[in-house]
Design a protein around this motif. Structure first.
Motif, mmCIF file in Angstrom:
data_model
loop_
_atom_site.group_PDB
_atom_site.id
_atom_site.type_symbol
_atom_site.label_atom_id
_atom_site.label_comp_id
_atom_site.label_asym_id
_atom_site.label_seq_id
_atom_site.Cartn_x
_atom_site.Cartn_y
_atom_site.Cartn_z
ATOM 1 N N ALA A 1 7.849 4.986 -18.967
ATOM 2 C CA ALA A 1 7.294 5.443 -17.692
ATOM 3 C C ALA A 1 6.996 6.926 -17.876
ATOM 4 N N SER A 2 6.176 7.500 -17.023
ATOM 5 C CA SER A 2 5.886 8.925 -17.177
ATOM 6 C C SER A 2 6.219 9.671 -15.893
ATOM 7 N N LEU A 3 6.550 10.926 -16.070
ATOM 8 C CA LEU A 3 6.909 11.788 -14.957
ATOM 9 C C LEU A 3 6.265 13.141 -15.203
ATOM 10 N N SER A 4 5.510 13.612 -14.243
ATOM 11 C CA SER A 4 4.823 14.886 -14.367
ATOM 12 C C SER A 4 5.804 16.035 -14.218
ATOM 13 N N ALA A 5 5.608 17.055 -15.031
ATOM 14 C CA ALA A 5 6.472 18.234 -14.944
ATOM 15 C C ALA A 5 5.794 19.361 -14.182
ATOM 16 N N ALA A 6 4.647 19.091 -13.579
ATOM 17 C CA ALA A 6 3.955 20.125 -12.797
ATOM 18 C C ALA A 6 4.743 20.390 -11.523
ATOM 19 N N GLY A 7 5.192 21.620 -11.340
ATOM 20 C CA GLY A 7 6.019 21.927 -10.166
ATOM 21 C C GLY A 7 7.353 21.227 -10.292
ATOM 22 N N THR A 8 7.737 20.475 -9.258
ATOM 23 C CA THR A 8 8.962 19.687 -9.273
ATOM 24 C C THR A 8 8.608 18.246 -8.965
ATOM 25 N N SER A 9 9.084 17.329 -9.792
ATOM 26 C CA SER A 9 8.848 15.903 -9.601
ATOM 27 C C SER A 9 10.169 15.179 -9.688
ATOM 28 N N SER A 10 10.210 13.990 -9.108
ATOM 29 C CA SER A 10 11.439 13.210 -9.206
ATOM 30 C C SER A 10 11.101 11.735 -9.351
ATOM 31 N N LEU A 11 12.066 11.000 -9.835
ATOM 32 C CA LEU A 11 11.942 9.562 -10.009
ATOM 33 C C LEU A 11 13.295 8.959 -9.696
ATOM 34 N N SER A 12 13.287 7.887 -8.932
ATOM 35 C CA SER A 12 14.531 7.186 -8.607
ATOM 36 C C SER A 12 14.395 5.729 -8.992
ATOM 37 N N GLY A 13 15.507 5.104 -9.230
ATOM 38 C CA GLY A 13 15.504 3.689 -9.565
ATOM 39 C C GLY A 13 16.917 3.173 -9.635
ATOM 40 N N GLN A 14 17.036 1.963 -10.128
ATOM 41 C CA GLN A 14 18.356 1.371 -10.308
ATOM 42 C C GLN A 14 18.295 0.405 -11.472
ATOM 43 N N LEU A 15 19.377 0.320 -12.184
ATOM 44 C CA LEU A 15 19.518 -0.617 -13.286
ATOM 45 C C LEU A 15 20.731 -1.475 -12.952
ATOM 46 N N VAL A 16 20.572 -2.784 -12.996
ATOM 47 C CA VAL A 16 21.617 -3.655 -12.469
ATOM 48 C C VAL A 16 22.472 -4.333 -13.539
ATOM 49 N N THR A 17 22.233 -4.003 -14.807
ATOM 50 C CA THR A 17 23.018 -4.588 -15.888
ATOM 51 C C THR A 17 23.621 -3.472 -16.727
ATOM 52 N N GLN A 18 24.915 -3.564 -16.994
ATOM 53 C CA GLN A 18 25.559 -2.549 -17.822
ATOM 54 C C GLN A 18 24.883 -2.499 -19.187
ATOM 55 N N GLY A 19 24.576 -1.292 -19.660
ATOM 56 C CA GLY A 19 23.911 -1.097 -20.940
ATOM 57 C C GLY A 19 22.390 -1.110 -20.856
ATOM 58 N N GLU A 20 21.831 -1.478 -19.714
ATOM 59 C CA GLU A 20 20.381 -1.502 -19.527
ATOM 60 C C GLU A 20 19.852 -0.073 -19.500
ATOM 61 N N SER A 21 18.673 0.134 -20.088
ATOM 62 C CA SER A 21 18.097 1.484 -20.177
ATOM 63 C C SER A 21 16.647 1.492 -19.715
ATOM 64 N N ARG A 22 16.200 2.685 -19.325
ATOM 65 C CA ARG A 22 14.789 2.955 -19.057
ATOM 66 C C ARG A 22 14.443 4.258 -19.753
ATOM 67 N N TYR A 23 13.196 4.350 -20.216
ATOM 68 C CA TYR A 23 12.689 5.539 -20.873
ATOM 69 C C TYR A 23 11.609 6.156 -20.005
ATOM 70 N N ILE A 24 11.686 7.462 -19.852
ATOM 71 C CA ILE A 24 10.712 8.201 -19.055
ATOM 72 C C ILE A 24 10.205 9.349 -19.920
ATOM 73 N N GLN A 25 8.894 9.452 -20.077
ATOM 74 C CA GLN A 25 8.294 10.523 -20.866
ATOM 75 C C GLN A 25 7.939 11.690 -19.963
ATOM 76 N N VAL A 26 8.291 12.885 -20.414
ATOM 77 C CA VAL A 26 7.975 14.108 -19.678
ATOM 78 C C VAL A 26 7.201 15.023 -20.609
ATOM 79 N N SER A 27 6.124 15.591 -20.101
ATOM 80 C CA SER A 27 5.355 16.571 -20.860
ATOM 81 C C SER A 27 5.385 17.887 -20.108
ATOM 82 N N PHE A 28 5.937 18.898 -20.740
ATOM 83 C CA PHE A 28 5.943 20.238 -20.165
ATOM 84 C C PHE A 28 4.783 21.021 -20.756
#
Length: 163
Positions: free
Chosen positions: A30-57
């Motif tokens: 997933a991507s998240l903009s670093a322009a100014g301030t950005s945020s992302l929320s979510g939930q993972l419902v299985t122990q050990g589950e991961s998500r990757y978010i790319q940030v470009s400054f």
């Protein structure tokens, strides 16, 4: 004589699903903009589950203060945040020592006031003075750490990014 009630007490299990749905694979984060301030929320419902978010400054302008920062602002205790430079799992390194594994906050400080620099959330006073040292690719890996039960199944995480 008294009558005993035979009504069953029903409890409704919390139903929730993992989100964001993108970013389950490091090669398609997933991507998240670093322009100014950005945020992302979510939930993972299985122990050990991961998500990757790319940030470009953007590269800091020489002589201008800049503090690229990534923070786990919600979900500490249930989630772990690692700051990586590649899908191979290589964590960012910090000029003051240490790396980007298991952080609540990660930052690089490009600041003319060298006495107040504190990169990577560490306690050592040090500063990133070389603007070229900002990694070109930054991946946030957020992982559900705690065992999941009905009381915490839907606990969310929040990540904030600023520059």
């Amino acid at each position: 004589r008294f009558r005993r009630s035979t009504r069953a007490v029903r409890t409704r299990a919390a139903t929730c699903s993992s989100s964001p749905t993108s970013g389950a694979d490091c090669n398609s984060p997933a991507s998240l903009s670093a322009a100014g301030t950005s945020s992302l929320s979510g939930q993972l419902v299985t122990q050990g589950e991961s998500r990757y978010i790319q940030v470009s400054f953007s590269t800091p302008v020489p002589g201008q203060p800049s503090t690229p920062t990534i923070s786990l602002t919600g979900g500490a205790g249930d989630y772990r945040m690692d700051i990586l430079t590649s899908c191979s799992g290589s964590p960012v390194t910090c000029p003051s020592g240490g790396d980007g594994n298991d952080k609540l906050t990660w930052s690089m400080n490009f600041n003319a006031n060298l006495s107040s620099c504190n990169p990577c959330g560490g306690s050592v006073q040090n500063c990133c003075t070389n603007q070229a040292s900002l990694p070109g690719l930054i991946l946030i890996k957020i992982t559900r750490e705690t065992a999941v039960d009905l009381s915490n199944r839907c606990n969310p995480f929040s990540i904030s990014v600023s520059q």
